[in-house]
Design a protein around this motif. Sequence first.
Motif, short mmCIF file in Angstrom:
data_model
loop_
_atom_site.label_atom_id
_atom_site.label_comp_id
_atom_site.label_asym_id
_atom_site.label_seq_id
_atom_site.Cartn_x
_atom_site.Cartn_y
_atom_site.Cartn_z
N GLY A 17 0.79 -1.22 0.00
CA GLY A 17 0.00 0.00 0.00
C GLY A 17 0.82 1.27 0.00
N SER A 18 2.14 1.18 0.04
CA SER A 18 3.01 2.35 0.08
C SER A 18 3.18 2.95 -1.32
CB SER A 18 4.38 1.94 0.62
OG SER A 18 5.00 1.02 -0.26
N ASP A 19 3.74 4.17 -1.36
CA ASP A 19 4.03 4.81 -2.64
C ASP A 19 5.01 3.98 -3.46
OD1 ASP A 19 2.38 6.91 -1.95
OD2 ASP A 19 4.02 8.24 -1.33
N GLU A 20 5.97 3.34 -2.77
CA GLU A 20 6.93 2.50 -3.47
C GLU A 20 6.25 1.30 -4.12
OE1 GLU A 20 9.03 4.97 -0.52
OE2 GLU A 20 7.30 3.66 -0.37
N SER A 21 5.19 0.82 -3.50
CA SER A 21 4.42 -0.28 -4.07
C SER A 21 3.74 0.12 -5.37
CB SER A 21 3.36 -0.78 -3.08
OG SER A 21 3.96 -1.40 -1.97
N VAL A 22 3.25 1.36 -5.41
CA VAL A 22 2.61 1.87 -6.64
C VAL A 22 3.63 1.85 -7.77
CG1 VAL A 22 1.57 3.90 -7.73
CG2 VAL A 22 0.94 3.28 -5.38
N SER A 69 -8.97 -1.22 -2.27
CA SER A 69 -8.75 0.07 -2.92
C SER A 69 -7.39 0.11 -3.62
CB SER A 69 -8.84 1.19 -1.88
OG SER A 69 -8.55 2.43 -2.49
N PHE A 70 -6.35 -0.35 -2.93
CA PHE A 70 -5.02 -0.37 -3.54
C PHE A 70 -5.01 -1.30 -4.75
CE2 PHE A 70 -0.76 -1.82 -4.29
CZ PHE A 70 -0.04 -0.64 -4.25
N ILE A 71 -5.59 -2.48 -4.60
CA ILE A 71 -5.61 -3.46 -5.69
C ILE A 71 -6.43 -2.93 -6.86
CG2 ILE A 71 -6.34 -5.78 -6.35
CD1 ILE A 71 -3.71 -5.64 -4.67
N ASP A 72 -7.53 -2.23 -6.58
CA ASP A 72 -8.33 -1.63 -7.66
C ASP A 72 -7.50 -0.64 -8.47
OD1 ASP A 72 -10.56 -3.12 -6.98
OD2 ASP A 72 -11.58 -1.47 -5.93
N ASN A 73 -6.70 0.16 -7.79
CA ASN A 73 -5.82 1.10 -8.49
C ASN A 73 -4.77 0.36 -9.31
OD1 ASN A 73 -7.18 3.32 -7.46
ND2 ASN A 73 -5.81 3.53 -5.72
N ALA A 74 -4.22 -0.72 -8.75
CA ALA A 74 -3.24 -1.53 -9.47
C ALA A 74 -3.88 -2.15 -10.70
CB ALA A 74 -2.67 -2.61 -8.56
N ARG A 75 -5.11 -2.62 -10.55
CA ARG A 75 -5.83 -3.24 -11.67
C ARG A 75 -6.08 -2.20 -12.78
NH1 ARG A 75 -8.72 -6.43 -9.03
NH2 ARG A 75 -7.60 -8.30 -9.62
N ALA A 76 -6.36 -0.97 -12.40
CA ALA A 76 -6.57 0.09 -13.40
C ALA A 76 -5.30 0.32 -14.22
CB ALA A 76 -7.02 1.38 -12.72
N VAL A 77 -4.14 0.30 -13.55
CA VAL A 77 -2.85 0.46 -14.26
C VAL A 77 -2.67 -0.70 -15.23
CG1 VAL A 77 -0.34 0.47 -13.96
CG2 VAL A 77 -1.77 1.80 -12.41
N ALA A 78 -2.95 -1.91 -14.78
CA ALA A 78 -2.80 -3.09 -15.62
C ALA A 78 -3.79 -3.07 -16.78
CB ALA A 78 -2.99 -4.36 -14.79
N ASP A 79 -5.04 -2.70 -16.50
CA ASP A 79 -6.06 -2.64 -17.56
C ASP A 79 -5.67 -1.64 -18.65
OD1 ASP A 79 -7.58 -4.55 -16.26
OD2 ASP A 79 -9.05 -3.11 -15.47
N ASP A 80 -5.12 -0.50 -18.24
CA ASP A 80 -4.69 0.51 -19.22
C ASP A 80 -3.64 -0.03 -20.17
OD1 ASP A 80 -6.44 2.37 -18.18
OD2 ASP A 80 -4.91 3.49 -17.07
N ALA A 81 -2.84 -0.98 -19.70
CA ALA A 81 -1.78 -1.57 -20.52
C ALA A 81 -2.23 -2.88 -21.18
CB ALA A 81 -0.54 -1.83 -19.67
N GLY A 82 -3.46 -3.30 -20.91
CA GLY A 82 -3.94 -4.55 -21.48
C GLY A 82 -3.31 -5.77 -20.83
N VAL A 83 -2.96 -5.66 -19.56
CA VAL A 83 -2.29 -6.74 -18.83
C VAL A 83 -3.25 -7.31 -17.78
CG1 VAL A 83 -0.43 -7.23 -17.17
CG2 VAL A 83 0.02 -5.80 -19.17
#
Length: 151
Positions: A17-22, A69-83
Amino acid sequence: MTASPVEVNTVLVPVDGSDESVRAIEYAVAIAEKYDARVHALYVLGEEMTRAVETGAVEEDDVVVETESFIDNARAVADDAGVELRNSIALGFSTVRKLQHPGSAVLDCADEIDADFLVIPREPLSGEPGEVLEKAAEYVLLYASQPVLSV
């Protein structure tokens, strides 16, 4: 065009959940995109939360809600890249297993999901209770059998 000598199917990225994790999620997604792989985000819980879950003071379902919430944000990053992004949660410590700590939780997950590549956040030693991966990076770099990118 010749095939790449490197084959990556699953990129494991432990997060807390840290900034480094993002930032680690962003790197993991970029690597997965390059190799047409999927990302598995492992949310590693800190010692306080682990003790609360193991003693029943906190319900596991509540922990899932908190990490969503953190995982949802991670999923959005992945979805944007088609991953494709999968996720799980691990206890970074244990009151019953002496050798359970964030580094071993990461490597156990890597084995379980057959990860080909690991991206681990390298965090400053700040003492913040939520930042559980700060000590895991060195352990993972020393003992992982997969290639590791520390960011």
